[in-house]
Design an enzyme around this catalytic site. Structure first.
Site, mmCIF file in Angstrom:
data_model
loop_
_atom_site.group_PDB
_atom_site.id
_atom_site.type_symbol
_atom_site.label_atom_id
_atom_site.label_comp_id
_atom_site.label_asym_id
_atom_site.label_seq_id
_atom_site.Cartn_x
_atom_site.Cartn_y
_atom_site.Cartn_z
ATOM 1 C CE LYS A 184 100.882 -50.931 -99.513
ATOM 2 N NZ LYS A 184 99.803 -50.050 -98.969
ATOM 3 C CD GLU A 259 97.568 -47.602 -115.989
ATOM 4 O OE1 GLU A 259 97.195 -46.449 -116.280
ATOM 5 O OE2 GLU A 259 97.826 -48.458 -116.847
ATOM 6 C CB CYS A 293 92.466 -42.198 -112.097
ATOM 7 S SG CYS A 293 91.773 -43.614 -112.942
ATOM 8 C CD GLU A 391 94.447 -37.088 -109.300
ATOM 9 O OE1 GLU A 391 95.487 -37.319 -108.662
ATOM 10 O OE2 GLU A 391 93.863 -37.941 -109.988
HETATM 11 P P1 NAD Z 1 98.874 -43.186 -103.280
HETATM 12 O O1 NAD Z 1 99.931 -42.954 -104.286
HETATM 13 O O2 NAD Z 1 98.894 -42.393 -102.033
HETATM 14 O O3 NAD Z 1 98.886 -44.712 -102.802
HETATM 15 C C1 NAD Z 1 98.744 -45.792 -103.712
HETATM 16 C C2 NAD Z 1 99.404 -47.026 -103.128
HETATM 17 O O4 NAD Z 1 100.815 -46.803 -103.055
HETATM 18 C C3 NAD Z 1 98.956 -47.368 -101.710
HETATM 19 O O5 NAD Z 1 98.851 -48.762 -101.573
HETATM 20 C C4 NAD Z 1 100.103 -46.832 -100.864
HETATM 21 O O6 NAD Z 1 100.229 -47.488 -99.630
HETATM 22 C C5 NAD Z 1 101.283 -47.127 -101.762
HETATM 23 N N1 NAD Z 1 102.491 -46.323 -101.489
HETATM 24 C C6 NAD Z 1 102.562 -45.064 -100.987
HETATM 25 N N2 NAD Z 1 103.862 -44.688 -100.870
HETATM 26 C C7 NAD Z 1 104.618 -45.717 -101.325
HETATM 27 C C8 NAD Z 1 106.013 -45.932 -101.467
HETATM 28 N N3 NAD Z 1 106.909 -45.002 -101.115
HETATM 29 N N4 NAD Z 1 106.449 -47.099 -101.980
HETATM 30 C C9 NAD Z 1 105.559 -48.042 -102.355
HETATM 31 N N5 NAD Z 1 104.215 -47.919 -102.225
HETATM 32 C C10 NAD Z 1 103.749 -46.758 -101.726
HETATM 33 O O7 NAD Z 1 97.491 -43.034 -104.061
HETATM 34 P P2 NAD Z 1 96.027 -43.058 -103.433
HETATM 35 O O8 NAD Z 1 95.834 -41.770 -102.695
HETATM 36 O O9 NAD Z 1 95.822 -44.354 -102.737
HETATM 37 O O10 NAD Z 1 95.122 -43.095 -104.752
HETATM 38 C C11 NAD Z 1 94.689 -41.966 -105.432
HETATM 39 C C12 NAD Z 1 95.557 -41.702 -106.653
HETATM 40 O O11 NAD Z 1 95.534 -42.833 -107.516
HETATM 41 C C13 NAD Z 1 95.067 -40.540 -107.485
HETATM 42 O O12 NAD Z 1 96.144 -39.756 -107.880
HETATM 43 C C14 NAD Z 1 94.439 -41.222 -108.700
HETATM 44 O O13 NAD Z 1 94.389 -40.441 -109.869
HETATM 45 C C15 NAD Z 1 95.328 -42.400 -108.857
HETATM 46 N N6 NAD Z 1 94.649 -43.447 -109.628
HETATM 47 C C16 NAD Z 1 95.074 -43.670 -110.906
HETATM 48 C C17 NAD Z 1 94.434 -44.626 -111.688
HETATM 49 C C18 NAD Z 1 94.888 -44.894 -113.097
HETATM 50 O O14 NAD Z 1 94.551 -45.951 -113.610
HETATM 51 N N7 NAD Z 1 95.624 -44.009 -113.743
HETATM 52 C C19 NAD Z 1 93.364 -45.353 -111.156
HETATM 53 C C20 NAD Z 1 92.968 -45.086 -109.852
HETATM 54 C C21 NAD Z 1 93.632 -44.134 -109.093
#
Ligand code: NAD
Length: 501
Positions: A184, A259, A293, A391
């Site tokens: 997804k 992550e 991240c 962040e």
């Molecule tokens: P997000 O949490 O908004 O979304 C990530 C994914 O989760 C998307 O596919 C979204 O549709 C899905 N999602 C959202 N709500 C959900 C739910 N209730 N149930 C299941 N899935 C759901 O994150 P984003 O804005 O897409 O990405 C940015 C974030 O990702 C930042 O906080 C960044 O630090 C983090 N990130 C972490 C790493 C790491 O390896 N630690 C790497 C890249 C990004």
């Protein structure tokens, strides 16, 4: 201003891929997809609901229980994984163009992402062929060995920053170990994910092994997390989303890899190589548009070199080329989506009340439209400031002075996050002692983030749970069944034997 570049043959309809077929949502629902330079809809994507997830999971489950993939020899799977890597490499230019168009990442940085994605597949192809498991002997009594098995259907939920590359992090180990998957991808950036379907098909991956459901997190993502036939969820995204997923996965006691977000410190001691530290800390927060991240978004600088560092750093930040993501000269492109742009812009305004603005501070000159923010540098930021603690995930950095090692460590550890840390010093003893006391999953000494694929990747505190990378990924996606064999006569207490005599 240069004309906005639009890649050839851009799809206007982005569909799911279930059991080897591109399909729309059962309900026919869609959502709009914008590009970050013009902020206009260039495509509609199928908006997956529970019933679409049910179909994808059923296809993956069937491929797992009855299909060849989990039963293939590692070498056979590795051949397919290497063909996938070849195809990703061969399409590097196209992939990079699509990724840049959809995410706003500078094209030169999108290129690297495609090659890294290919490398992930090669790495896990090599690893499963070389994989062996433990066998333990109790002389004359027992042999015990580990029978490593794929777990089943893995749910992979990914974010919008570097989408294709981050998807490869999860796809490669999940598939290499013989699992079947439902991916997804993030709703802001669904474009490149559909390329996987053709790449996998052409490489010979059996139908049903890879399934893709687009959609919103609260709908498609939520249904995947709650599905009883999906024992594993690998998630990368925000910490708050991770908490929700953790709660929703509890009912079915799923395996979770999380992550999450970060607010990583870069610590510059007075004995550091200042020029190298400046190059690296600029790249560490402004590459990938700051949507990274592991960004070193808090820079802690020893007071003796503080003003010199701030002056040099700000001069370079002002000189960073912000512009159309497709222009190879561009160093910082457009932020992914107007919602995210509004969030980052609001932190820039908050920063003006919390620190001394040294560079940037809003929209760059000459770019009146599109999600552009000038690389923004705030100095003298106190540890309780929001821009020190939260962040931002954009091209914004907070700089804070420190007087000694103890204060530097206290400042570095003073957030809820614990993803990465970057330490700049030429004192070997300090370097190791300081690094080991950092509350961070990963530390780089005298370097920005350059990672060997064998090393563990992951955060502590609010930055994550578990590790991905190398053998940790193999462990996450497999069960280690212990098989015990008795040698010779089995010695068993004879229950019921005395009454029978
Ligand atoms: P997000 O949490 O908004 O979304 C990530 C994914 O989760 C998307 O596919 C979204 O549709 C899905 N999602 C959202 N709500 C959900 C739910 N209730 N149930 C299941 N899935 C759901 O994150 P984003 O804005 O897409 O990405 C940015 C974030 O990702 C930042 O906080 C960044 O630090 C983090 N990130 C972490 C790493 C790491 O390896 N630690 C790497 C890249 C990004």
């Amino acid at each position: 201003m240069a004309e906005h570049y639009v890649p050839d043959d851009l799809p206007t309809r982005i569909r799911h891929y279930i059991n080897g077929e591109f399909v729309d949502s059962v309900s026919g629902r869609t959502f709009d997809v914008l590009d970050p330079v013009s902020n206009t809809n260039y495509a509609t994507a199928a908006a997956g609901q529970k019933e679409d997830i049910d179909l994808a999971v059923a296809a993956a489950r069937e491929a797992f229980t009855a299909g060849p993939w989990p039963r293939m020899k590692p070498r056979e799977r590795a051949r397919i994984l290497n063909r996938i890597a070849d195809a990703v490499e061969a399409q590097e230019t196209r992939l990079a163009q699509l990724e840049t168009f959809d995410t706003g990442l500078p094209i030169t940085q999108a290129r690297g992402q495609a090659l890294r994605a290919a490398e992930n597949f090669r790495f896990f192809a090599d690893l499963i062929v070389a994989q062996f498991d433990d066998a333990m002997k109790v002389p004359g009594a027992q042999i015990n060995y580990v029978n490593r098995k794929p777990i089943g259907v893995a749910g992979l939920i990914t974010p919008w920053n570097t989408p294709f590359m981050l998807e490869s992090w999860k796809l490669a180990p999940a598939l290499a170990t013989g699992n079947c998957v439902v991916l997804k991808p993030a709703e802001f950036t669904p474009l490149s994910a559909s390329l996987w379907a053709r790449i996998f098909q052409d490489a010979g991956l059996p139908d049903g092994v890879f399934n893709l459901v687009n959609g919103l997190g609260e709908e498609a993502g939520d249904a995947l997390v709650k599905h009883p036939d999906v024992p594993l969820i690998s998630f990368t995204g925000e910490t708050t989303t991770g908490r929700t997923i953790f709660r929703n996965a509890a009912e079915n006691l799923k395996g979770l890899s999380m992550e999450l977000g970060g607010k990583s410190p870069a610590i510059i001691f007075a004995d550091a190589d200042l020029d190298a530290a400046i190059d690296s800390t600029l790249f560490g927060v402004f590459s990938l548009n700051g949507e990274r991240c592991t960004a070193g978004s808090r820079i802690l600088v020893h007071q003796d070199i503080y003003e010199e560092f701030c002056g040099k750093y700000a001069a370079r930040a002002k000189n960073i080329v912000v512009g159309d993501p497709h222009d190879p000269e561009t160093e910082v492109g457009a932020l992914v989506h107007p919602e995210h742009y509004a969030k980052v812009a609001s932190y820039v305004e908050i920063g003006k009340t919390e620190g001394r603005l040294l560079a940037g501070g809003g929209r760059p000159e000459g770019l009146p439209t599109g999600n552009y923010i000038a690389p923004t540098v705030f100095a003298d930021v106190a540890p309780d400031a929001r821009i020190f603690q939260e962040e931002i995930f954009g091209p914004v950095v907070a700089i804070t002075p420190f007087a000694d090692d103890a204060e530097a460590l206290a400042l570095a550890n003073n957030t809820k996050y614990g993803l990465a840390g970057y330490v700049w010093t030429n004192d070997l003893t300090r370097a190791h002692n300081f690094s080991q006391n950092l509350e961070a999953g990963m530390v780089w000494l005298n370097s920005h983030n350059v990672r060997d694929l064998r090393t563990p990747f992951g955060g502590v505190k609010a930055s994550g749970l578990g590790h991905e990378g190398g053998y940790r990924s193999i462990d996450f996606y497999t069960d280690q069944q212990a098989v015990h064999i008795t040698l010779g006569t089995v010695h068993t207490p004879r229950f019921g034997a005395s009454a029978a005599q």
